[in-house]
Design an enzyme around this catalytic site. Sequence first.
Site, short mmCIF file in Angstrom:
data_model
loop_
_atom_site.label_atom_id
_atom_site.label_comp_id
_atom_site.label_asym_id
_atom_site.label_seq_id
_atom_site.Cartn_x
_atom_site.Cartn_y
_atom_site.Cartn_z
N HIS A 1 0.79 -0.15 -10.40
CA HIS A 1 -0.49 -1.23 -9.66
C HIS A 1 -0.69 -2.48 -10.12
CE1 HIS A 1 -3.16 -0.42 -6.05
NE2 HIS A 1 -2.97 -2.16 -6.09
N ARG B 1 1.10 -0.92 -0.12
CA ARG B 1 0.21 -0.20 0.18
C ARG B 1 0.69 1.33 0.33
NH1 ARG B 1 -3.40 -2.91 -1.68
NH2 ARG B 1 -5.33 -3.01 -0.68
#
Length: 310
Positions: A273, A225
């Site tokens: 991502h 994250r």
Amino acid sequence: MPNILFAARSEKWEDYEHLLRAALEAEGLDCTLATDLAPDTVDYIVYAPNASVQDFTPFTRLKAVLNLWAGVEQVVGNPTLKVPLARMVDEEGLTQGMVEWVTGHVLRHHLGMDAHIVNPDRTWDTTPPPLSKDRPVTILGFGALGQACAAQLAALGFPVTGWSRTPKDLDGVLTSHGDDGLDAALSSAQILVLLLPDTPATTDLLNADRLARLPQGAVILNPGRGPLIDDDALLAALDAGRIAHATLDVFRTEPLPRDHPFWAHPHVTVTPHIASTTRPDSAARVIARNIARAESGAPLLHVVDRSAGY
């Protein structure tokens, strides 16, 4: 016959509809699956946190929300959500994707592949890399993803330390936990992999002080994250040569703004991502299996601990 609402962006319905119907049928479930059910008729919601559904109050007979994503930080604190929330744990898709990304980039940095892939000066340096047994790797976050990555890296001969907030064990891997264990885990990490969830307790976990505890020339991989790292502290450590390289897949703002210094930094690799994304075919089977469990009276799998945030 349960009613299942699919609550995600419209393009995802095209990806998931036929796969979910097939998976639900394979589980022997006779159900209604749609994107436009009346709230007071819905038993389950298949959910993406960026969906238009943000107020769960009208869903008066709701039994559970099944998240399409591994991350739940955007929904776990919703005060209107009173029923169990199940996160996506998909060994076939999400977990395998993460194992492949982490293993690939650990090997890339371990072998020094960048210097061979981009070598404009045509240098001929015959210095071999160390063997894996001499390259300690630490993984912060030792849930399903962290343990799967640790097992693969340990099988390749890397000495792996897995750190978590609470005690966990895995054969062939050194484990540590708590604040004291974190210091030790960082101090040995020539390659550091971040796989923690995004919670108030993990925000800026890798700050200037903790970056300074890493060995000189350490490499950081963050497929976990974005908020786990203090961006300014990382850039300062890279500029000072304390950290040799950072390969980052997640960011505080996504897509990463085009003017962000990570893009231009010579010792940062940006990936968009992609380390571990939900694969509709396998995710559909995970969701259908969990709904079938609930309908048979068995407990749901992968229920989020609201107090922990994951």
